[in-house]
Design an enzyme around this catalytic site. Structure first.
Site, PDB file in Angstrom:
ATOM      1  N   GLN A 494       0.816  -1.209   0.000  1.00  0.00           N
ATOM      2  CA  GLN A 494       0.000   0.000   0.000  1.00  0.00           C
ATOM      3  C   GLN A 494       0.850   1.259   0.000  1.00  0.00           C
ATOM      4  O   GLN A 494       0.474   2.275  -0.591  1.00  0.00           O
ATOM      5  CB  GLN A 494      -0.924   0.004   1.214  1.00  0.00           C
ATOM      6  CG  GLN A 494      -1.993   1.064   1.178  1.00  0.00           C
ATOM      7  CD  GLN A 494      -2.887   0.952  -0.039  1.00  0.00           C
ATOM      8  OE1 GLN A 494      -3.101  -0.143  -0.567  1.00  0.00           O
ATOM      9  NE2 GLN A 494      -3.407   2.074  -0.509  1.00  0.00           N
ATOM     10  N   GLU A 495       1.986   1.211   0.657  1.00  0.00           N
ATOM     11  CA  GLU A 495       2.844   2.391   0.767  1.00  0.00           C
ATOM     12  C   GLU A 495       3.505   2.756  -0.553  1.00  0.00           C
ATOM     13  O   GLU A 495       3.511   3.910  -0.967  1.00  0.00           O
ATOM     14  CB  GLU A 495       3.930   2.163   1.829  1.00  0.00           C
ATOM     15  CG  GLU A 495       3.441   2.250   3.265  1.00  0.00           C
ATOM     16  CD  GLU A 495       3.166   3.679   3.700  1.00  0.00           C
ATOM     17  OE1 GLU A 495       3.504   4.614   2.962  1.00  0.00           O
ATOM     18  OE2 GLU A 495       2.597   3.847   4.787  1.00  0.00           O
ATOM     19  N   SER A 496       4.106   1.788  -1.212  1.00  0.00           N
ATOM     20  CA  SER A 496       4.991   2.122  -2.338  1.00  0.00           C
ATOM     21  C   SER A 496       4.791   1.276  -3.576  1.00  0.00           C
ATOM     22  O   SER A 496       5.430   1.534  -4.603  1.00  0.00           O
ATOM     23  CB  SER A 496       6.450   1.972  -1.893  1.00  0.00           C
ATOM     24  OG  SER A 496       6.738   0.608  -1.616  1.00  0.00           O
TER      25      SER A 496
END
Length: 636
Positions: A494-496
């Site tokens: 989800q972050e990157s």
């Protein structure tokens, strides 16, 4: 000797490709700088480059005003169904509209795929002159926005105003939208369309914007006209944006001087702000807004917060009421399908609840998984998950649009790569999507692989939706810190999207999107000497720092992955404040009522990802379910 010749020859080929790429970049730069002769110098040299069509587009685009129709049509035919053809057609349509060449405009407009608002308004200009009722209705719908619109919309709106199709009340409605959004400049612009005797006093509007409390104190006994009421409501909303109670106090002093519709309007916004602040009075204000003699229509956004306030209060009747008032489109959203089912189930209407849960449970997202568990089943490996063949992958890699995308990535032109990829896959079937996703994965473009594989409808490959790059490096740190590998993978995804060099607009960096200050703090805790910011994007270091910080927030927030995920995105203080002061909350309710839309979406996806990663990594049927991961959030 043979191998030496091959290496030398291969090296020459690489150098040649590198030089061609450099030449393309030079041509692109010349186009952006308006240097047509420079672009022309490189066009012949680049005619066999995979991005040669873009150079051709650059040249024609720079001479579009003087180009003859045959030249333009030849380009469009030569590059039919391509992104650059659609872009050139859009550019050409602007010229045709400006030159009032409406017959040709209409012919080409129907072929355009990406119809933006500017071009739609050009089309409406002509069609409204022809009394096209569909165009009139569509153009009028564009009016109701707080945002500025393209210049091409101005004559459209002028025509509708002159015919009183956009009425004075419609103009006031847009002023209210603008003021609610804080767009005072837009409100002043629309105010010029109000009869002078009825219009807003701009000096008073500015006073209300600068100091709403002072304005209300000086004007509360002088509310006579609609313009007065609109500025007073604007001032109340300005107060409300900062705190509930000061706005409430002034509201109680002023409300009797407002119409029933105005009162309903403000009460809806009062409920909305209170719900976002987890104020238990919110439902009373929503109820009062609905019960007004002349209730003002609530937006889907406000109604969503009525439902969220009802969830925290366990008021299933109010939740159902809020959902029933939403637009048909919003009601069909999986969020409200799930919570409607939960409300019906809580009221003992099991058959009606299951009628919603069963189709929802077949969808591969957060609410689909919750629905599945609500029905008593758990995630298992889908039988239809069939990887594509090597033949399909090779064929896909040779597709022109994919080749152009990979070339853009090779030159680090990520924006161009993104749009070329999106265009290329827009009409792909499931097998083509999976083949394209596998091509992206092999080239390390995990964001494209994930997004593309996630578009399949009937055939799925969850290894592409949930890839596991850098697993050896990650295993070492999660084992040392005793973290759940599936959860960490879900968070990184989800972050990157596993892009190592990605940097957010806020400055977060690397796989785990660490802010520089956070990275420095963790480095000190770990005793890393001479830590430099440029180390944050190194895979091993980023994983080490990110997992340490994740473990830190996990242990300080009751060892709950839900709270730690919220803290990782929005900070530990906020994650704590979002708990209920009086009672424990079901984790799904806590997640649903996070006031930041970004964080709310984030925690849902991280925890849903974790469930899927448990399956992809280990096929572990004993791994926590989504509801177990969400858990129960203790009171403050």
């Amino acid at each position: 000797m043979i191998s030496l010749i091959f290496v030398t020859y291969a090296g020459a080929l690489v150098a040649s490709q590198s030089q061609l790429d450099d030449d393309f970049l030079t041509a692109r730069k010349a186009f952006r700088e308006g240097k047509a002769a420079r672009v022309a110098d490189y066009a012949q040299h680049l005619q066999h480059h995979v991005l040669a069509p873009y150079v051709e587009y650059y040249l024609l685009r720079m001479h579009l005003k003087s180009a003859d129709i045959a030249t333009i049509e030849a380009f469009l035919a030569r590059h039919k169904n391509s992104l650059i053809a659609d872009r050139l057609r859009a550019d050409w349509l602007k010229l045709l509209a400006q030159n009032q060449q409406w017959q040709l405009f209409e012919h080409e407009f129907e072929k355009l795929v990406n119809k933006n608002t500017e071009l739609l308004c050009f089309a409406y200009q002509h069609r409204i002159e022809k009394q096209n009722q569909e165009a009139i209705n569509s153009a009028r719908a564009l009016w109701f926005t707080a945002n500025s619109m393209p210049d091409s919309c101005t004559p459209v709106f002028n025509a509708l105003i002159s015919k009183n199709i956009i009425t004075v009340n419609d103009r006031w409605a847009r002023i209210r939208l603008a003021l609610e959004a804080g767009q005072t400049g837009m409100a002043r612009y629309i105010n010029r369309r109000i009869p002078a005797s009825e219009a807003l006093n701009v000096d008073e509007l500015n006073a209300a914007a600068q100091n709403p409390l002072r304005y209300l104190k000086t004007r509360q006994d002088k509310i006579r006209t609609r313009a007065d009421r609109e500025i007073v409501l604007f001032a109340l909303l300005r107060l409300l944006s900062n705190d509930t109670n000061p706005a409430l106090i002034k509201w109680l002093e002023i409300k009797e001087k407002l119409t029933d519709s105005d009162q309903s309007y403000f009460l809806g916004r009062l409920g909305y702000r209170a719900a976002m602040r987890h104020d238990t009075r919110a439902l009373d204000w929503f109820r009062a807004a609905h019960q007004s003699k002349d209730s003002y229509p609530m937006t889907d956004t406000l109604l969503a917060w009525q439902v969220r306030a009802a969830l925290r209060a366990e008021n299933w009747n109010s939740a159902l009421d809020g959902i029933s008032r939403m637009s048909d489109t919003e009601q069909s959203n999986s969020t409200w399908q799930y919570w409607k089912a939960r409300a019906l189930k809580a009221k003992g209407k099991l058959s009606e609840a299951n009628a919603l849960l069963i189709p929802l449970s077949n969808q591969h997202h957060y609410y689909g998984q919750l629905a599945k568990e609500e029905l008593g089943t758990v995630l298992s490996t889908p039988q239809e998950s069939i990887p594509v063949s090597e033949t399909e992958v090779i064929a896909m890699e040779e597709a022109p649009g994919i080749q152009r995308t990979l070339a853009f990535y090779r030159m680090n032109l990520r924006t161009e790569a993104y749009w070329e990829w999106v265009w290329t896959i827009q009409d792909f079937n499931d097998r083509q999507l999976l083949a394209a996703a596998e091509v992206a994965r092999r080239h390390g473009h995990y964001d494209r692989a994930i997004n593309t594989a996630s578009k399949t409808v009937d055939q799925h490959d969850f290894r592409l939706r949930f890839p596991t790059p850098h697993r050896e490096a990650l295993r070492l740190v999660v084992k040392e810190l005793e973290l759940d590998e599936a959860w960490v993978y879900g968070l990184i995804r989800q972050e990157s999207r596993f892009l190592t060099e990605v940097r957010s607009s806020a400055g977060a960096m690397g796989l785990m999107q660490l802010m520089p200050d956070t990275a420095k703090w963790v480095a000190r805790q770990l005793g890393i000497a001479n830590f430099q910011q440029n180390l944050i994007t190194h895979i091993d270091i980023n994983l080490r720092l990110g997992t340490y910080y994740l473990k830190h927030v996990f242990t300080t927030l009751d060892n709950q992955s839900l709270l730690a995920s919220a803290a990782y995105n929005a900070g530990p203080g906020r994650a704590r404040r979002w708990r209920d002061a009086d009672k424990s909350l079901e984790g799904a309710v806590y997640a649903e009522t996070i006031p930041f839309s970004e964080t709310r979406d984030y925690v849902k996806k991280v925890l849903k990802n974790s469930v899927y990663y448990s399956n992809v990594l280990e096929h572990d049927q004993t791994a926590p379910t989504l509801k177990e991961r969400l858990g129960i959030v203790a009171k403050k």
